[in-house]
Design a protein around this motif. Structure first.
Motif, PDB file in Angstrom:
ATOM      1  N   ASP A  48      24.815 -19.427  12.500  1.00 25.46           N
ATOM      2  CA  ASP A  48      24.575 -20.473  12.543  1.00 25.46           C
ATOM      3  C   ASP A  48      24.758 -21.573  11.857  1.00 25.46           C
ATOM      4  N   ILE A  52      27.861 -24.147  12.855  1.00 27.37           N
ATOM      5  CA  ILE A  52      26.956 -25.464  13.759  1.00 27.37           C
ATOM      6  C   ILE A  52      27.923 -26.658  13.442  1.00 27.37           C
ATOM      7  N   SER A  56      29.792 -27.625  16.486  1.00 25.60           N
ATOM      8  CA  SER A  56      27.988 -27.466  17.627  1.00 25.60           C
ATOM      9  C   SER A  56      27.760 -26.051  18.056  1.00 25.60           C
ATOM     10  N   ALA A  60      27.758 -21.812  17.290  1.00 21.95           N
ATOM     11  CA  ALA A  60      26.703 -21.150  17.544  1.00 21.95           C
ATOM     12  C   ALA A  60      26.895 -19.613  18.228  1.00 21.95           C
TER      13      ALA A  60
END
Length: 162
Positions: A48, A52, A56, A60
């Protein structure tokens, strides 16, 4: 809609993982379940942080997918210590690979819909024996009250004539 393909594939791996987990529970190896849960959580959190930043919410979803794949592989390793599966690992791997390929292609939208249909046909073809067995043997109890193969079903439909 872009998050749906990796999350659906996550559900596939989670279902496989839960099946393996039920075997581990039945042989009273719950310690390995806890270990895989911790490993999966650590992998998911780590990925993550990495994904991310660049992707973004899609990152995830991919992180979750990867962590579930790893958890399933670890549980499979634990389960094979207790029993031997009578299916081809090549077919299972190829099926998962084709599903993952469909997910990657779906990221680009509907431009490659024909290729996705081709992948679906390939999935059905390589798993045709399992599909045949599932449809004609498992559901034959509902219709015929006994286990029927495809040949028996054809004989039944044709009043005993091949």
């Amino acid at each position: 809609w872009r998050f749906v393909p990796p999350l659906i594939l996550t559900i596939v791996f989670n279902s496989s993982s839960m099946y393996l987990e039920s075997i581990l529970i039945s042989v009273k190896n719950t310690k390995s379940i806890g270990i895989t849960a911790i490993i999966g959580a650590l992998i998911n959190i780590t990925l993550d942080f990495i994904l991310i930043k660049s992707y973004s919410a899609y990152g995830a979803a991919i992180a979750t997918l990867i962590s579930y794949v790893i958890v399933m592989i670890i549980k499979y390793h634990y389960v094979t210590k207790y029993l031997e599966f009578k299916y081809s690992n090549k077919i299972i791997f190829l099926s998962y690979f084709l599903l993952a390929l469909q997910m990657v292609i779906s990221y680009f939208g509907n431009k490659y819909i024909l290729f996705q249909i081709l992948l679906l046909v390939m999935l059905i073809f390589i798993n045709k024996n399992k599909i045949n067995k599932y449809i004609f043997v498992n559901y034959s109890n509902i219709y015929f009250g006994t286990n029927y193969t495809l040949d028996n079903w054809i004989l039944h439909k044709n009043n005993g004539v091949r």
